[in-house]
Design an enzyme around this catalytic site. Structure first.
Site, mmCIF file in Angstrom:
data_model
loop_
_atom_site.group_PDB
_atom_site.id
_atom_site.type_symbol
_atom_site.label_atom_id
_atom_site.label_comp_id
_atom_site.label_asym_id
_atom_site.label_seq_id
_atom_site.Cartn_x
_atom_site.Cartn_y
_atom_site.Cartn_z
ATOM 1 C CE LYS A 24 -3.745 -1.954 2.445
ATOM 2 N NZ LYS A 24 -5.246 -1.904 3.606
ATOM 3 C CE1 TYR B 286 -8.957 -2.794 -0.009
ATOM 4 C CE2 TYR B 286 -8.722 -1.007 -0.873
ATOM 5 C CZ TYR B 286 -8.358 -1.667 -0.086
ATOM 6 O OH TYR B 286 -6.785 -2.100 0.123
ATOM 7 C CG PHE C 120 -14.092 1.149 6.743
ATOM 8 C CD1 PHE C 120 -13.215 0.838 5.601
ATOM 9 C CD2 PHE C 120 -14.206 1.049 8.438
ATOM 10 C CE1 PHE C 120 -13.222 -0.730 5.518
ATOM 11 C CE2 PHE C 120 -14.579 -0.878 6.869
ATOM 12 C CZ PHE C 120 -14.163 -1.210 5.831
ATOM 13 N NE ARG D 179 -2.978 -5.926 6.414
ATOM 14 C CZ ARG D 179 -3.694 -6.583 6.267
ATOM 15 N NH1 ARG D 179 -4.074 -7.607 7.558
ATOM 16 N NH2 ARG D 179 -4.248 -6.093 5.532
ATOM 17 C CG ASN E 266 -3.506 -2.047 6.415
ATOM 18 O OD1 ASN E 266 -3.532 -1.850 5.510
ATOM 19 N ND2 ASN E 266 -4.812 -3.425 6.953
ATOM 20 C CG HIS F 63 -5.459 -6.071 -0.088
ATOM 21 N ND1 HIS F 63 -6.279 -5.924 1.414
ATOM 22 C CD2 HIS F 63 -5.787 -6.993 -0.665
ATOM 23 C CE1 HIS F 63 -7.791 -6.951 -0.318
ATOM 24 N NE2 HIS F 63 -6.848 -7.643 -0.809
ATOM 25 C CD GLU G 228 -9.299 -8.706 -3.747
ATOM 26 O OE1 GLU G 228 -8.082 -9.293 -3.153
ATOM 27 O OE2 GLU G 228 -9.450 -8.775 -2.984
HETATM 28 P P1 CMP Z 1 -7.020 -3.980 4.129
HETATM 29 O O1 CMP Z 1 -6.948 -5.931 4.080
HETATM 30 O O2 CMP Z 1 -7.134 -3.771 2.672
HETATM 31 O O3 CMP Z 1 -9.324 -4.217 3.293
HETATM 32 C C1 CMP Z 1 -9.676 -3.569 3.549
HETATM 33 C C2 CMP Z 1 -9.140 -1.986 4.749
HETATM 34 O O4 CMP Z 1 -9.645 -1.253 5.086
HETATM 35 C C3 CMP Z 1 -8.484 -2.698 5.436
HETATM 36 O O5 CMP Z 1 -7.043 -4.068 5.089
HETATM 37 C C4 CMP Z 1 -8.343 -2.044 6.528
HETATM 38 O O6 CMP Z 1 -6.435 -0.855 5.998
HETATM 39 C C5 CMP Z 1 -9.068 -1.075 5.988
HETATM 40 N N1 CMP Z 1 -9.692 -0.678 7.044
HETATM 41 C C6 CMP Z 1 -10.030 0.811 8.083
HETATM 42 N N2 CMP Z 1 -10.850 0.967 8.967
HETATM 43 C C7 CMP Z 1 -11.108 -0.165 8.662
HETATM 44 C C8 CMP Z 1 -12.033 -0.881 9.860
HETATM 45 N N3 CMP Z 1 -12.793 -0.468 11.180
HETATM 46 N N4 CMP Z 1 -12.304 -1.937 9.938
HETATM 47 C C9 CMP Z 1 -11.413 -2.794 8.508
HETATM 48 N N5 CMP Z 1 -10.564 -2.524 8.364
HETATM 49 C C10 CMP Z 1 -11.012 -1.315 8.093
#
Ligand code: CMP
Length: 137
Positions: free
Chosen positions: A9, A49, A57, A102, A112, A115, A126
């Site tokens: 990311k 997404y 979020f 992470r 984070n 992904h 994806e």
């Molecule tokens: P990712 O695995 O990329 O999938 C969705 C992303 O949403 C997740 O990682 C997080 O970086 C982001 N995210 C932000 N806020 C939240 C939340 N409250 N719960 C889960 N994912 C979140």
């Protein structure tokens, strides 16, 4: 053999952590079979997404994913989705186990660092979102 999509990311790509993360991929026995540097538009991030569209979020997440370049990567290996998710650690870096990506590099729940696809069907969607068949070894 399974395949999964990984993303390095914007927070990790901008902090020059790509080499360290690729090293974690390779030391976990996962093979990189496609990789490219992209900068998603807001529209592309929203499409990618889409399953989170109703989550509070969503807007912030897609702004962040469109904020800078990231690497999209196709990984191949036995139980690739599971293996990559184990190497990444829990979504929120504060909950992630020691030694996971992470835990070591993530800055927040949103930023984070990486992904990974969460199932075979999401991996297929994806991977096809970013790569044509010709681009995958
Ligand atoms: P990712 O695995 O990329 O999938 C969705 C992303 O949403 C997740 O990682 C997080 O970086 C982001 N995210 C932000 N806020 C939240 C939340 N409250 N719960 C889960 N994912 C979140």
């Amino acid at each position: 053999m399974d395949q999964t999509l990984a993303i390095i990311k914007p927070d990790a790509a901008s902090r020059a952590l790509t080499g360290k993360i690729v090293s974690r991929i390779e030391s976990n026995g996962l093979k990189i079979i496609a990789m490219k540097l992209i900068h998603m538009s807001k529209d592309q991030a929203e499409d990618f997404y889409i399953e989170h569209k109703e989550r509070p979020f969503f807007d912030s997440l897609t702004d962040y994913m469109a904020s800078g370049p990231c690497y999209v990567i196709v990984l191949e290996g036995e139980k690739a989705q599971l293996q990559w998710r184990d190497a990444m650690g829990a979504t929120n870096p504060v909950d992630a186990a020691d030694g996971t990506i992470r835990k070591d590099f993530g800055q927040s729940l949103e930023q984070n660092s990486v992904h990974g696809s969460d199932s075979p069907s999401s991996a297929a969607r994806e991977i096809a979102f970013f790569f044509s068949e010709l681009e995958i070894m």
